[in-house]
Scaffold this motif. Structure first.
Motif, PDB file in Angstrom:
ATOM      1  N   TYR A 125      89.394 129.012  95.433  1.00 58.18           N
ATOM      2  CA  TYR A 125      88.324 129.074  96.447  1.00 58.18           C
ATOM      3  C   TYR A 125      86.956 129.490  95.918  1.00 58.18           C
ATOM      4  CZ  TYR A 125      92.366 128.437  99.301  1.00 58.18           C
ATOM      5  OH  TYR A 125      93.517 127.923  99.829  1.00 58.18           O
TER       6      TYR A 125
ATOM      7  N   PRO B 221      89.877 132.391 102.098  1.00 60.03           N
ATOM      8  CA  PRO B 221      90.522 132.310 103.410  1.00 60.03           C
ATOM      9  C   PRO B 221      91.207 133.615 103.796  1.00 60.03           C
ATOM     10  CG  PRO B 221      90.891 130.291 102.224  1.00 60.03           C
ATOM     11  CD  PRO B 221      90.163 131.208 101.281  1.00 60.03           C
ATOM     12  N   ASN B 222      90.895 134.076 104.993  1.00 59.46           N
ATOM     13  CA  ASN B 222      91.368 135.371 105.438  1.00 59.46           C
ATOM     14  C   ASN B 222      91.153 135.400 106.936  1.00 59.46           C
ATOM     15  OD1 ASN B 222      92.000 138.018 105.826  1.00 59.46           O
ATOM     16  ND2 ASN B 222      89.986 138.777 105.177  1.00 59.46           N
ATOM     17  N   ASP B 223      92.191 135.040 107.684  1.00 62.11           N
ATOM     18  CA  ASP B 223      92.036 134.882 109.116  1.00 62.11           C
ATOM     19  C   ASP B 223      93.318 135.390 109.736  1.00 62.11           C
ATOM     20  OD1 ASP B 223      90.270 133.094 111.136  1.00 62.11           O
ATOM     21  OD2 ASP B 223      92.374 132.891 111.668  1.00 62.11           O
TER      22      ASP B 223
ATOM     23  N   HIS C 113      95.350 124.722 111.193  1.00 64.51           N
ATOM     24  CA  HIS C 113      95.324 125.639 110.046  1.00 64.51           C
ATOM     25  C   HIS C 113      96.419 125.265 109.055  1.00 64.51           C
ATOM     26  CE1 HIS C 113      93.216 128.677 112.648  1.00 64.51           C
ATOM     27  NE2 HIS C 113      93.981 128.130 113.580  1.00 64.51           N
ATOM     28  N   ILE C 114      96.093 125.323 107.801  1.00 59.37           N
ATOM     29  CA  ILE C 114      97.134 125.251 106.778  1.00 59.37           C
ATOM     30  C   ILE C 114      97.418 126.691 106.387  1.00 59.37           C
ATOM     31  CG2 ILE C 114      97.675 124.500 104.439  1.00 59.37           C
ATOM     32  CD1 ILE C 114      97.618 122.303 106.516  1.00 59.37           C
TER      33      ILE C 114
ATOM     34  N   LEU D  12      96.375 133.240 109.403  1.00 58.47           N
ATOM     35  CA  LEU D  12      97.012 132.959 108.119  1.00 58.47           C
ATOM     36  C   LEU D  12      97.969 134.091 107.763  1.00 58.47           C
ATOM     37  CD1 LEU D  12      93.839 131.715 106.214  1.00 58.47           C
ATOM     38  CD2 LEU D  12      95.547 130.357 107.431  1.00 58.47           C
TER      39      LEU D  12
ATOM     40  N   TRP E 291      89.374 130.170 107.744  1.00 51.98           N
ATOM     41  CA  TRP E 291      90.518 130.114 108.638  1.00 51.98           C
ATOM     42  C   TRP E 291      91.591 129.124 108.221  1.00 51.98           C
ATOM     43  CZ3 TRP E 291      90.557 125.230 110.788  1.00 51.98           C
ATOM     44  CH2 TRP E 291      89.327 124.570 110.875  1.00 51.98           C
ATOM     45  N   SER E 292      91.449 128.524 107.033  1.00 51.93           N
ATOM     46  CA  SER E 292      92.475 127.595 106.566  1.00 51.93           C
ATOM     47  C   SER E 292      92.542 127.641 105.057  1.00 51.93           C
ATOM     48  CB  SER E 292      92.152 126.174 107.032  1.00 51.93           C
ATOM     49  OG  SER E 292      93.145 125.276 106.575  1.00 51.93           O
ATOM     50  N   TYR E 293      93.771 127.526 104.509  1.00 56.62           N
ATOM     51  CA  TYR E 293      93.887 127.436 103.052  1.00 56.62           C
ATOM     52  C   TYR E 293      93.481 126.061 102.548  1.00 56.62           C
ATOM     53  CZ  TYR E 293      96.138 131.975 102.617  1.00 56.62           C
ATOM     54  OH  TYR E 293      96.395 133.308 102.617  1.00 56.62           O
ATOM     55  N   MET E 294      93.368 125.095 103.466  1.00 58.84           N
ATOM     56  CA  MET E 294      92.959 123.756 103.055  1.00 58.84           C
ATOM     57  C   MET E 294      91.428 123.687 103.065  1.00 58.84           C
ATOM     58  SD  MET E 294      94.648 120.176 104.143  1.00 58.84           S
ATOM     59  CE  MET E 294      94.373 120.127 105.905  1.00 58.84           C
TER      60      MET E 294
END
Ligand code: SF4
Lengths: 181, 481
Positions: free
Chosen positions: A109, A123-125, B40-41, A128, B277-280
């Motif tokens: 990332y 990504p950190n939500d 989301h992924i 997840l 909000w997504s790993y993709m």
């Protein structure tokens, strides 16, 4: 008498073990006469609503959600099978166990050559699931009754194991069906 | 689930009848209007990092473990990049044709699997059919002939893969600079024997998908649809080429954005945005920018980018497909299915041509050249353009790996389709029902997303829908089954 139910799931796997299950080809027509598919990515049954005779688990555990799904499978399945090398010993995803998780996230990332990330966010939500520090094979999380090695196990291996289990015979696979890749 | 004073969060998890794990969240306001809808992924693997330090020749066999549904795509794409590392720009005829045969086998099996095993229950039984029968078992029970055809078409593709790669899932056929086996005449004859039946079934599959689209045009025209840019690789003369070519992007009206871009220059044209909000990631065309530069890939995009198809039956099918939109790009999300079946027909035509080519029995399997430090491979996987990029040090160890998988490029489009369908089917309704949630999944399934691939930064995809109130509280979890 209702047919025995079979559930399947993919945790930290690649779906290749599921593909190998489909590689039983015409025998799938026979299989659906023998069993009923319950919760599996092949159907839209998303929650367990009944007890299952057999659960096939592909992939190991890489995040908290994998752990949760695996425990649910253990609770609802009489016999639980680790399907393939990832479930049995972590497989390729477990290569990340030799690298700090942070480095993996940074590469994907922040550092990658095509990354555009002016804010520097990883990504950190809340949607997840939390990543585990290490990828774990399934038997480190719950009791596993059988292990089918292979990446993936061949269709013949899966078929032989299922047939034996469903007919109540001992699962004794010939040497040729037990292979690691 | 009335949500008078709060907003509501609906979750679809896991998304089913797709490959991999994903999740959809939909936020509703007091009047049950959709304020946000996201795919989301939820999984992450970290391939790009942990593959570093491994020898380059492992890449074609290791990286395909991203995805067991299209392992051949990763196997070949990595091999194409590694060809560059070993200094090979042109394979031997046997090497190239064996790889192409493997690739068309993969497209044939993957498209068949998706259409029949995963998507057809929605088309044949309806989006709102009983979930208990709306799956492949329902197809087996109620459309036996079609099920047999599906199983045997997929099997045929897998047999082509086995004959070229040595194994149906995670084979080893492609090696740096070439291939490790040729096709024996016995293998060839076995594949040729079944080919006419496969061709006939592929024709009828195009008819099924076409008739579905035309008969339901009113419904499918707008279903999760929107105008978009399309991207793929393309042959020098503008023909569809799923194995090799330069990059082409066309805008929503069919105008060229760029064309015949050499593979090793992809970084000048494409970048990927990160969202928390997504790993993709969210790929986009650099010259247009992160907000509007997103694009579609896959069968629909390829029918929008190519000038023609070089096999006669698929070309005729393509013309018919284009006539629906008067030759302009087609932006109907549900038309992915029709486009996918045209490619299935194209693949079997290609397989038959190749099987008649004596080069497949050649013995010159591997080309050699001067070692290089860097290589890029691009291929059209069943789900769209796939990029592999490696750097290797003097000890033959990989120091950098960058992967843009097909499904990643469709990230923004899938999110748009999810939002569209959520607005069309859920917004303002008093209650969220299972068929509404399945409609969201139907739109996602049209892209045939491979969420296993998308996980390489690696996520997987179960689908769950959650309803969240305006205060952020979870009101209901609309899961299925
Ligand atoms: S064992 Fe192999 S085929 Fe099965 S999930 Fe793991 S990588 Fe994929």
């Amino acid at each position: 008498m209702s047919k025995p139910k079979v559930a399947t799931c993919s945790l930290a796997g690649c779906f290749g073990c599921h593909m190998s299950l489909l590689d039983i080809d015409e025998r799938i027509l026979e299989l659906v006469d023998l069993i009923e598919f319950h919760k599996t990515p092949l159907t839209d049954i998303k929650r367990f609503t009944a007890r299952c005779a057999v659960g096939l688990v592909e992939g190991g555990c890489a995040n908290e959600e994998n752990v949760e799904v695996l425990r649910t499978f253990r609770r609802h399945c009489d016999v639980l099978i680790s399907l393939g090398d990832c479930a049995t010993m972590g497989g390729i995803p477990a290569l990340r166990n030799f690298v700090p998780l942070e480095d993996c996230l940074r590469e994907a990332y922040l550092a990658g050559p095509s990354v555009y990330n002016p804010g520097g966010d990883v990504p950190n939500d809340i949607e997840l699931p939390l990543l585990l520090d290490k990828v774990r094979p399934c038997h480190e999380v719950v009791k596993i009754d059988y292990f089918l090695p292979g990446c993936p196990p061949s269709a013949d291996t899966i078929w032989a194991a299922l047939k034996a289990l469903l007919s109540g015979e001992p699962v004794e696979l010939p040497y040729q069906l037990i292979k690691y890749d | 689930m009335s949500a008078t004073n709060t907003s509501t969060r609906v979750v679809i998890e896991p998304v089913t009848r797709v490959e991999g794990h994903g999740k959809v969240t939909i936020l509703l306001d007091e009047a049950n209007r959709v304020t946000q809808a996201r795919l989301h992924i939820v999984e992450f693997r970290g391939f790009e990092r942990f593959i570093c330090g491994r020898p380059y020749w492992e890449m074609p066999v290791a990286v395909q473990r991203l995805c067991g549904i299209c392992p051949v795509s990763h196997h070949l794409c990595a091999a194409k990049a590694i060809d560059k590392i070993v200094g090979v720009d042109q394979l031997t005829p046997t090497g190239e044709k064996m790889r192409r045969l493997m690739h068309y086998g993969q497209i044939f099996q993957s498209h068949s699997l998706h259409f029949f095993h995963l998507a057809s229950p929605d088309l044949l039984f309806g989006f709102d059919a009983d979930p208990a029968i709306r799956n492949v078992v329902g197809i087996i029970q109620q459309h036996r002939d079609l099920a047999v055809q599906a199983v045997l078409m997929r099997k045929y593709g897998q047999e082509v893969i086995k004959a070229t790669a040595g194994k149906k899932v995670h084979g080893t056929g492609a090696i740096p600079g070439g291939i490790n086996k040729n096709l024996s005449t016995a293998e060839r004859d076995a594949l040729l024997a079944d080919a006419p039946q496969m061709l006939a079934w592929a024709r009828s599959a195009v008819e099924i998908a076409k008739n579905y689209t035309l008969e339901n045009l009113e419904k499918v025209k707008d279903f999760g649809s929107f105008e978009s840019t399309s991207l793929s690789i393309i042959r020098d003369d503008g023909a569809m080429d799923l194995y090799n070519g330069g990059l082409r992007a066309v805008d929503k009206d069919g105008g060229t954005i760029f064309d015949h871009v050499p593979n090793d220059r992809y970084l000048d044209y494409i970048a990927e945005q990160v969202k928390d909000w997504s790993y993709m990631k969210f790929p986009f065309i650099r010259s247009i920018g992160p907000d509007d530069g997103w694009y579609r890939v896959g069968p629909l995009a390829r029918l929008n980018t190519c000038d023609f198809i070089d096999t006669p039956e698929a070309e005729e099918a393509r013309r018919e497909f284009k006539s629906l939109t008067n030759g302009r790009p087609n932006h109907m999300t549900m038309a992915f299915h029709w486009a996918r079946m045209i490619e299935t027909l194209h693949s079997i035509e290609k397989i038959i041509d190749l099987l008649h080519d004596r080069d497949l029995q050649g013995t010159d399997l591997v080309a050699r050249g001067q070692r290089r430090r860097e290589g890029v491979g691009i291929i059209e996987a069943p789900r769209g353009t796939l990029f592999h990029h490696y750097r290797v040090d003097e000890h033959d160890l990989v120091t950098m790996c960058n992967l843009i998988v097909s499904t990643t490029s469709n990230n923004e489009p899938m999110n748009r389709s999810v939002r569209r369908v959520a607005e069309q089917y859920i917004s303002g309704r008093p209650q969220v029902t299972e068929p509404m949630l399945n409609a969201v999944e139907v739109a996602i399934r049209a892209y045939d997303p491979c969420l296993s691939c998308a996980t390489h930064a690696l996520g997987q995809m179960p689908l769950e829908i959650e309803l969240i109130g305006p205060d952020g509280g979870l009101i209901d979890r609309g899961s299925k089954g």
